[in-house]
Design an enzyme around this catalytic site. Sequence first.
Site, PDB file in Angstrom:
ATOM      1  CE  LYS A 195      12.126  32.110  54.293  1.00  0.00           C
ATOM      2  NZ  LYS A 195      10.942  32.956  54.434  1.00  0.00           N
ATOM      3  CD  GLU A 233      14.419  27.502  44.453  1.00  0.00           C
ATOM      4  OE1 GLU A 233      13.899  28.510  43.950  1.00  0.00           O
ATOM      5  OE2 GLU A 233      13.763  26.556  44.916  1.00  0.00           O
ATOM      6  CE  LYS A 248      14.708  34.724  56.086  1.00  0.00           C
ATOM      7  NZ  LYS A 248      13.296  34.805  55.987  1.00  0.00           N
TER       8      LYS A 248
HETATM    9  C1  PBG Z   1       8.354  34.691  55.879  1.00  0.00           C
HETATM   10  C2  PBG Z   1       9.633  35.175  56.452  1.00  0.00           C
HETATM   11  C3  PBG Z   1      10.345  34.625  57.518  1.00  0.00           C
HETATM   12  C4  PBG Z   1      11.445  35.452  57.720  1.00  0.00           C
HETATM   13  C5  PBG Z   1      11.378  36.476  56.780  1.00  0.00           C
HETATM   14  N1  PBG Z   1      10.263  36.271  56.000  1.00  0.00           N
HETATM   15  C6  PBG Z   1      10.018  33.485  58.415  1.00  0.00           C
HETATM   16  C7  PBG Z   1       9.979  32.112  57.908  1.00  0.00           C
HETATM   17  O1  PBG Z   1      10.275  31.788  56.769  1.00  0.00           O
HETATM   18  O2  PBG Z   1       9.554  31.281  58.740  1.00  0.00           O
HETATM   19  C8  PBG Z   1      12.489  35.233  58.777  1.00  0.00           C
HETATM   20  C9  PBG Z   1      13.368  36.395  59.074  1.00  0.00           C
HETATM   21  C10 PBG Z   1      14.157  36.267  60.317  1.00  0.00           C
HETATM   22  O3  PBG Z   1      14.271  35.186  60.937  1.00  0.00           O
HETATM   23  O4  PBG Z   1      14.701  37.281  60.723  1.00  0.00           O
HETATM   24  N2  PBG Z   1       7.377  35.700  55.840  1.00  0.00           N
END
Ligand code: PBG
Length: 324
Positions: A195, A233, A248
Amino acid sequence: MPFPIHRYRRLRKNQQILRMVRETTLLVDDLIEPYFICEGKGVRDEISSMPGVYRFSIDQVKKEVLETQRLGIPAIILFGIPDKKDAVGSEAYNPDGIIQRAIREIKDTAPELMIITDVCVDEYTDHGHCGVVKGDQILNDPTIKLLAKMALTHAEAGADIIAPSDMMDGRVQAIRGALDNANFSDTLIMSYAAKYASAFYGPFREAADSCPQFGDRRSYQMDPGNSDESLREVLQDIEEGADIVMVKPALAFLDIIRRVRDEVQVPVAAYNVSGEYSMVKAAAQNDWIDGQRVMMEILLSIKRAGAKMILTYFARDAAKVLME
Ligand code: PBG
């Protein structure tokens, strides 16, 4: 020898041959629909930066998930927006918190849907960070204890898949341990393994009201300049017990999806995040692009890159196109 001996256009001659040679096709099976759930009754609050995406109260979500199920989408992922926030995000692991109640109601309403829950405290902390804060530090080890507790309350409420999105080290192992100890060894873990610290999460943070109140997430989310690190990771999360690994965001990281796909044997998921959705919607509203075709092309590209599962705000729209 006549020239050219190969005429690749022969393979594009008509619809039939195109269908016969197509390597990748998008299926409704590949889609996962995100839901934002808030307190209250009768709430259907459209998120201004994400046209067509809403915050729903639990009573409204129950109608919506029936439509998701009818369209054949196999799974949903839930994000909670609590009324109360505090320094340690205690609503996140309240057995009667917003998500825990939503899981029970959705299971009653649409038993065929797989329920995935996002496990992270940022929507529940008053400072908006994904962990316990000390000064300007986000503490790793105290945070993974909270995440394990949170995951357990989700499993107890009936969640099928736990999806930690915090990027603390060791959280998959902590969650797996907590689940197994409590006899939830059948509950799956889909880890947000690679992520990245991305500007594409902007609209989500408006939707979930989870903007960090100081600093940013660069001390825990990954640096977009790194690719090898994504494999470290991902491999570590698999070693710790992740059943599914996620990359992501998706679009600016298609190379990472492909690299992970080539390297691992577990299913790969990708999150087509909020900013990727909003860009398409905004351009389509201006008639600058054909929104539907661009949507399908993007989702196909994520699958072609190697993701079997796609978390996307387009899930319903795409399912409708695929049904036609
Ligand atoms: C954290 C989380 C995020 C997203 C999914 N889970 C936000 C972040 O890391 O700031 C983002 C998903 C999206 O932008 O559609 N709980």
